[in-house]
Design an enzyme around this catalytic site. Structure first.
Site, mmCIF file in Angstrom:
data_model
loop_
_atom_site.group_PDB
_atom_site.id
_atom_site.type_symbol
_atom_site.label_atom_id
_atom_site.label_comp_id
_atom_site.label_asym_id
_atom_site.label_seq_id
_atom_site.Cartn_x
_atom_site.Cartn_y
_atom_site.Cartn_z
ATOM 1 N N HIS A 17 1.979 -25.620 27.657
ATOM 2 C CA HIS A 17 0.946 -25.850 28.681
ATOM 3 C C HIS A 17 0.813 -24.609 29.573
ATOM 4 C CE1 HIS A 17 2.100 -30.331 28.246
ATOM 5 N NE2 HIS A 17 0.860 -30.259 27.834
ATOM 6 N N LYS A 41 0.730 -44.410 28.795
ATOM 7 C CA LYS A 41 1.738 -43.588 28.112
ATOM 8 C C LYS A 41 3.142 -43.821 28.674
ATOM 9 C CE LYS A 41 0.253 -39.462 26.042
ATOM 10 N NZ LYS A 41 -0.055 -38.012 26.127
ATOM 11 N N SER A 128 5.234 -32.862 24.674
ATOM 12 C CA SER A 128 6.075 -33.412 25.739
ATOM 13 C C SER A 128 6.995 -34.495 25.181
ATOM 14 C CB SER A 128 5.202 -33.979 26.859
ATOM 15 O OG SER A 128 4.387 -32.952 27.380
HETATM 16 N N1 COA Z 1 1.732 -27.146 24.606
HETATM 17 C C1 COA Z 1 2.533 -28.178 24.437
HETATM 18 N N2 COA Z 1 2.127 -29.440 24.325
HETATM 19 C C2 COA Z 1 0.819 -29.658 24.388
HETATM 20 C C3 COA Z 1 -0.116 -28.638 24.551
HETATM 21 C C4 COA Z 1 0.389 -27.324 24.657
HETATM 22 N N3 COA Z 1 -0.408 -26.274 24.823
HETATM 23 N N4 COA Z 1 -1.345 -29.166 24.570
HETATM 24 C C5 COA Z 1 -1.186 -30.481 24.419
HETATM 25 N N5 COA Z 1 0.115 -30.776 24.298
HETATM 26 C C6 COA Z 1 0.714 -32.092 24.048
HETATM 27 C C7 COA Z 1 1.083 -32.813 25.288
HETATM 28 O O1 COA Z 1 2.387 -32.498 25.683
HETATM 29 C C8 COA Z 1 0.941 -34.245 24.853
HETATM 30 O O2 COA Z 1 2.106 -34.641 24.195
HETATM 31 P P1 COA Z 1 2.601 -36.141 24.249
HETATM 32 O O3 COA Z 1 1.513 -36.980 23.676
HETATM 33 O O4 COA Z 1 3.808 -36.058 23.428
HETATM 34 O O5 COA Z 1 2.856 -36.479 25.678
HETATM 35 C C9 COA Z 1 -0.186 -34.184 23.844
HETATM 36 O O6 COA Z 1 -0.247 -32.884 23.415
HETATM 37 C C10 COA Z 1 -1.546 -34.497 24.390
HETATM 38 O O7 COA Z 1 -1.418 -34.783 25.690
HETATM 39 P P2 COA Z 1 -2.178 -34.154 26.933
HETATM 40 O O8 COA Z 1 -2.702 -32.814 26.702
HETATM 41 O O9 COA Z 1 -1.314 -34.380 28.119
HETATM 42 O O10 COA Z 1 -3.339 -35.021 26.968
HETATM 43 P P3 COA Z 1 -3.310 -36.555 27.007
HETATM 44 O O11 COA Z 1 -3.839 -36.951 25.694
HETATM 45 O O12 COA Z 1 -2.038 -37.168 27.441
HETATM 46 O O13 COA Z 1 -4.281 -36.772 28.190
HETATM 47 C C11 COA Z 1 -6.363 -36.854 29.284
HETATM 48 C C12 COA Z 1 -5.591 -36.656 28.004
HETATM 49 C C13 COA Z 1 -5.504 -37.216 30.455
HETATM 50 C C14 COA Z 1 -7.076 -35.570 29.570
HETATM 51 C C15 COA Z 1 -7.356 -37.945 28.940
HETATM 52 O O14 COA Z 1 -6.667 -39.115 28.553
HETATM 53 C C16 COA Z 1 -8.225 -38.252 30.121
HETATM 54 O O15 COA Z 1 -9.176 -37.551 30.364
HETATM 55 N N6 COA Z 1 -7.876 -39.330 30.853
HETATM 56 C C17 COA Z 1 -8.611 -39.746 32.009
HETATM 57 C C18 COA Z 1 -9.424 -40.985 31.708
HETATM 58 C C19 COA Z 1 -10.698 -40.614 31.018
HETATM 59 O O16 COA Z 1 -11.501 -39.851 31.504
HETATM 60 N N7 COA Z 1 -10.879 -41.217 29.844
HETATM 61 C C20 COA Z 1 -12.058 -41.016 29.054
HETATM 62 C C21 COA Z 1 -11.889 -39.818 28.163
HETATM 63 S S1 COA Z 1 -13.318 -39.618 27.153
#
Ligand code: COA
Length: 159
Positions: A17, A41, A128
């Site tokens: 990240h 989550k 993560s």
């Molecule tokens: N390095 C390491 N890990 C990474 C990474 C990077 N560069 N990029 C992504 N990841 C990992 C994260 O650690 C995470 O791992 P995990 O699932 O094991 O925890 C995974 O990839 C994806 O997670 P993250 O990037 O945190 O995104 P998310 O999917 O948890 O969250 C949101 C996405 C919060 C942006 C999305 O759910 C959101 O917008 N929520 C708000 C509600 C909303 O608007 N919903 C409608 C969406 S259309």
């Protein structure tokens, strides 16, 4: 001033990240790390703890801010007066989900642009969830997280 939002759960923030944030700082004047509650989550760190970790890691860098949010990212973007969302693409497997997210966000907020950045290859396998699992079993996590996060994970898992 070009201001971008980098939304995610960050439970916890990893070096992958951080790599994305550093890349985004080459393109935008200010990057706000928008930390989602992501209750579904079941994060191991509270929202406050995740915000504090990011703030401590970027202490002294006035171009990086950390905020928590609940609700839609499109609403947050309007509130923050930003029309740029940063997302990381680690591998092809991320693409389908990210494509869906970007298009849903665009359907709700047509002016919102999603920008995808790729981290260094050595972070392309990082997540993560894996970091939490390794830490919970007392494994070595130095090459995956900042020392601030390492300490927090060790405290959480008492390793
Ligand atoms: N390095 C390491 N890990 C990474 C990474 C990077 N560069 N990029 C992504 N990841 C990992 C994260 O650690 C995470 O791992 P995990 O699932 O094991 O925890 C995974 O990839 C994806 O997670 P993250 O990037 O945190 O995104 P998310 O999917 O948890 O969250 C949101 C996405 C919060 C942006 C999305 O759910 C959101 O917008 N929520 C708000 C509600 C909303 O608007 N919903 C409608 C969406 S259309």
């Amino acid at each position: 001033m070009a201001k971008a939002l980098y939304p995610g759960t960050f439970d916890p923030i990893t070096l992958g990240h951080i790599d994305i944030i550093e890349r985004a700082l080459h393109l935008f004047d200010e990057v706000t790390i928008a930390i989602a509650t992501s209750a579904s989550k079941k994060p191991i760190f509270t929202l406050e703890e995740r915000i504090e970790q990011v703030e401590r890691i970027f202490e002294g860098n006035k171009n990086v801010k950390a905020i928590g949010f609940t609700g839609l990212v499109v609403d947050l973007a309007k509130e923050q007066e930003s029309n740029i969302l940063i997302r990381g693409l680690r591998a092809v497997s991320d693409f389908e989900y990210e494509f869906q997210l970007a298009n849903m966000n665009r359907a709700m907020s047509p002016d919102l642009e999603s920008i995808f950045l790729t981290p260094k290859a050595k972070f392309s396998f990082l997540s993560s969830t894996l970091v939490r699992e390794i830490a919970s079993m007392g494994g070595e996590i130095d090459s995956f997280v900042d020392p601030i996060v390492k300490e927090a994970l060790q405290k959480r898992f008492k390793t």
